[in-house]
Design an enzyme around this catalytic site. Structure first.
Site, PDB file in Angstrom:
ATOM      1  N   GLU A 126      -7.444  -4.258  -8.514  1.00 28.68           N
ATOM      2  CA  GLU A 126      -7.216  -4.297  -7.069  1.00 28.68           C
ATOM      3  C   GLU A 126      -8.441  -3.668  -6.438  1.00 28.68           C
ATOM      4  O   GLU A 126      -8.751  -2.508  -6.690  1.00 28.68           O
ATOM      5  CB  GLU A 126      -5.940  -3.535  -6.712  1.00 28.68           C
ATOM      6  CG  GLU A 126      -5.423  -3.840  -5.307  1.00 28.68           C
ATOM      7  CD  GLU A 126      -6.158  -3.051  -4.232  1.00 28.68           C
ATOM      8  OE1 GLU A 126      -6.984  -3.667  -3.516  1.00 28.68           O
ATOM      9  OE2 GLU A 126      -5.913  -1.853  -4.107  1.00 28.68           O
ATOM     10  N   CYS A 160      -6.676   0.817   0.982  1.00 29.21           N
ATOM     11  CA  CYS A 160      -7.204  -0.539   0.822  1.00 29.21           C
ATOM     12  C   CYS A 160      -6.610  -1.514   1.825  1.00 29.21           C
ATOM     13  O   CYS A 160      -7.186  -2.576   2.075  1.00 29.21           O
ATOM     14  CB  CYS A 160      -6.984  -1.030  -0.598  1.00 29.21           C
ATOM     15  SG  CYS A 160      -5.287  -0.866  -1.175  1.00 29.21           S
TER      16      CYS A 160
END
Length: 361
Positions: A126, A160
């Protein structure tokens, strides 16, 4: 088990790869570490875990907790160090797969290394996001301003899924900016141990440097509507104001992940054109829209290139994921598999399938 022909059975089983390297970031050092570590352990793999250099204590507490829980010796292992230690771990011949959360540059370097080997090893990565939000003329602007501010400035924008660019219909742009600035102006920046504090310090001097560099890029290309200053108080002087800027055109600040409390406003006359610009990035983690028009909502859901989509969320325009209900899927440069954590497709990534066909007579 299936019987395909007489006296023959076929069974599909899932088996662990072996040993996973787990490399975790500084943000959410407990949650993100635990997600990857337990994903590997629950599927029968052993783990060599490296926390972020600034989060060694958290990593050691995780290791001690697993030891006290009775995990067999050698199943979980921890190494401490910087990026070079992470590189050596991810490229070690004894590693059968890597679970990584961090920058796109580092994640893709791991993936490219695996592709050079005699056989590909799994990489579960990720790698951040840009996370555009869209505010149309048919939006509840108070809700939109709150949602964008909470997503952009919550946890100092160091997540994020932080919204760092918002596209706003020109018809309501001035009013939206006014409401966004008013909401941002009420946010308390200071000691994170106090209940009234919304934003604490950013992570290190390097982040302050990136913040100041971003501000310099706005000069001559747009306007700073709010913030734009480092406060210089407290630990290492790493306090900055939540910052709202407006840019006349696309550029690095509308495409690159910033990882700080900094949001760019871009006006649009066409939602189609805005979504096209918002999609024209390397990332594909999350995106959000504020509209009360069902056709606009459907168009966003059909065309936004991200794995996690939100609509009309005052609690966070592009942020938030409940385990078991909102998988955190990474498209494009955000991930390498298109599958997400917190969802039903996460654990199978740590396993490989094997088919057993057996004659019974």
């Amino acid at each position: 088990m299936n019987v395909l022909v007489e006296n023959e059975t076929a069974t599909s089983v899932m088996k662990p790869y072996g040993v996973f390297a787990v490399i975790a970031p500084f943000n959410f050092p407990l949650a993100l570490s635990i997600g990857m570590v337990t994903g590997a352990l629950l599927t029968g793999n052993a783990v060599v875990y490296k926390p972020s250099p600034g989060c060694a204590l958290t990593g050691l507490l995780i290791a001690e907790t697993l030891r006290k829980a009775g995990l067999p010796e050698g199943v979980f292992n921890i190494v401490l160090g910087d990026g070079e230690v992470g590189r050596l771990l991810a490229t070690d011949n004894g590693i059968d797969g890597v679970a990584f959360t961090g920058s796109h540059k580092t994640g893709m370097s791991i993936f490219r290394h695996m592709a050079t080997l005699p056989h590909m090893k799994p990489v579960i990565a990720e790698m951040g996001g840009k996370n555009p939000a869209y505010v149309t003329s048919k939006a509840d602007l108070d809700r939109a301003a709150q949602g964008v501010a909470r997503s952009a400035f919550g946890l100092q924008g160091q997540k994020c899924s932080a919204c760092s660019v918002v596209y706003v219909d020109e018809k309501v742009k001035a009013e939206f900016i006014e409401k966004l600035v008013a909401f941002a102006g009420k946010l308390v920046v200071g000691d994170p141990r106090k209940a009234e504090t919304f934003m604490g310090p950013v992570y290190g001097d390097a982040t302050v440097g990136r913040f100041q560099a971003a501000l310099s890029e706005v000069e001559g290309k747009g306007k700073v509507h709010f913030g734009g200053a480092a406060l210089g108080q407290g630990f290492a002087n790493n306090y900055v104001l939540p910052t709202v800027v407006e840019l006349d055109g696309p550029g690095r600040l509308t495409r690159d992940e910033l990882f700080m409390p900094f949001v760019v406003v871009r006006g649009f006359d066409s939602l189609d054109a805005a979504i096209e610009e918002g999609n024209d990035i390397a990332y594909g983690l999350s995106a959000g829209i504020f509209t009360n028009d069902q056709k606009e909502l459907r168009h966003f859901l059909d065309t936004a290139e991200a794995g996690v989509l939100y609509a009309n969320r005052a609690s966070g325009a592009t942020t938030g994921a409940w385990p078991g209900a909102q998988p955190f899927c990474g498209w494009k440069g955000t991930g390498v598999s298109g599958k997400g954590g917190l969802g039903s497709w996460f654990l199978p990534q740590y396993l490989r399938e094997q088919s057993h066909t057996i004659m019974t007579k």
